[in-house]
Design an enzyme around this catalytic site. Structure first.
Site, PDB file in Angstrom:
ATOM      1  CE  LYS A 221       0.015   1.338   4.809  1.00  0.00           C
ATOM      2  NZ  LYS A 221       0.492   2.507   5.598  1.00  0.00           N
TER       3      LYS A 221
ATOM      4  CB  THR B 201      -1.095   4.546   2.552  1.00  0.00           C
ATOM      5  OG1 THR B 201      -1.134   3.855   4.360  1.00  0.00           O
ATOM      6  CG2 THR B 201      -0.192   4.932   2.548  1.00  0.00           C
TER       7      THR B 201
END
Length: 334
Positions: free
Chosen positions: A186, A244
């Protein structure tokens, strides 16, 4: 419970604050004695989390053996960057239960955290705590959900006992591989999203496409490493990726935005002033994926941009020029 958090960065500090506020006897270990003294004196982490006061019950220390002894009977939490995980695991008391917050693949070996732990501490209870979480929001007591992943049911239950309650919700998982792959990739995909968001004329459609296809990349690599597909639809997969890749507090997204604005990687990291785990993770993840025959075009483009071999606009153009294909997560069988 007696809890020791090893590492006084933003995330380690935030989790120590949460543990102390939950009533646990919590120690926060800082590598530098001067930093530990400053934490105790100022009652805040001026460098990494200046906005949040440390609870009176939270003790800061630079005594590593003492902190480990404190947490050995309860819970030890390693809150170092990925580069420090191996040394931290090696220093733990034999058999002590430990969770780590580190996200990424280890440089050089290409190993995930659980693989390092298996190599250094075979049979010792261990696991990872991951999920969509900005340290500042956790420290401020804003609603957050995390996942504690371990094949040791007792350790997972201990993580719930330590942190579940109030504004912090802890789910458990036995799929430590999937949780770690999600937490590692991520960050790489957030750099890619920051690049796209920072380029003039890219638009929100491009962001949505990149996040979705990035999730497919993440899932492909996870499945090749033995993860469960469902994990990537959960907190440590889709949840952490969305946060994120789109959140204003994301360090990795900030790196991508800076690169899109024309800054060099050293300039972007100097402006950030914090560790952005996606930077060292990208090339290592790509190497491991290629060894497994897993196609990861977005990650490959990020690696080229970070290395200075491809300009951000050219990286996006290269991805858009890929040939048409069916939408799949796993490649079709040979």
């Amino acid at each position: 419970m007696k809890i020791a958090v090893l590492g006084a960065g933003a995330w380690g500090t935030a989790l120590a604050v949460a543990a102390a506020q939950a009533g646990h006897e919590t120690q926060l270990w800082a590598r530098d004695a001067a930093q530990a003294a400053a934490l105790d004196t100022a009652r805040c982490n001026r460098r990494y989390l200046p906005e949040v006061a440390l609870p009176p019950a939270l003790a800061a220390t630079a005594d590593l053996p003492g902190a480990m002894a404190h947490g050995a009977a309860g819970l030890l939490v390693i809150a170092t960057p990925m580069a420090g995980l191996r040394d931290s695991l090696a220093a733990l008391p034999p058999g002590a239960p430990a969770l780590w917050l580190s996200k990424g693949f280890e440089a050089g070996s290409g190993l995930l955290g659980h693989e390092i732990a298996r190599e250094l501490r075979p049979g010792a209870p261990c696991g990872v705590l991951s999920g969509p979480s900005f340290a500042l929001e956790v420290a401020r007591g804003l609603p957050t959900a995390l996942v504690a992943a371990s094949t040791d049911a007792a350790l997972a239950a201990r993580a719930v006992e330590a942190f579940h309650g109030g504004a912090l919700r802890i789910y458990t998982s036995t799929d430590i591989v999937g949780v770690e792959v999600g937490g590692a990739l991520k960050n790489v995909l957030a750099i890619a999203t920051g690049i796209v968001d920072g380029l003039p004329g890219a638009g929100l459609n491009a962001r949505a496409a990149l996040i979705t296809r990035g999730l497919a990349e993440m899932t492909r690599l996870g499945l090749a490493l033995g993860a469960q597909a469902d994990t990537f639809m959960g907190l440590s997969g889709l949840g952490d990726l969305v946060l994120t890749a789109t959140g204003a507090l994301s360090r990795n997204r900030a790196v991508g935005l800076a690169l899109a604005a024309g800054r060099s990687l050293p300039e972007a990291l100097a402006e950030l002033g914090h560790v952005a785990e996606g930077v060292p993770t990208a090339a290592v993840a790509l190497t491991r994926a290629r060894a497994l025959g897993v196609e990861m075009p977005i990650t490959a483009a990020v690696v080229e941009v970070l290395a200075g071999r491809l300009a951000p606009p050219d990286a996006v153009a290269l991805l858009m020029a890929r040939g048409a294909r069916a939408e799949t997560v796993q490649p079709p069988p040979a």
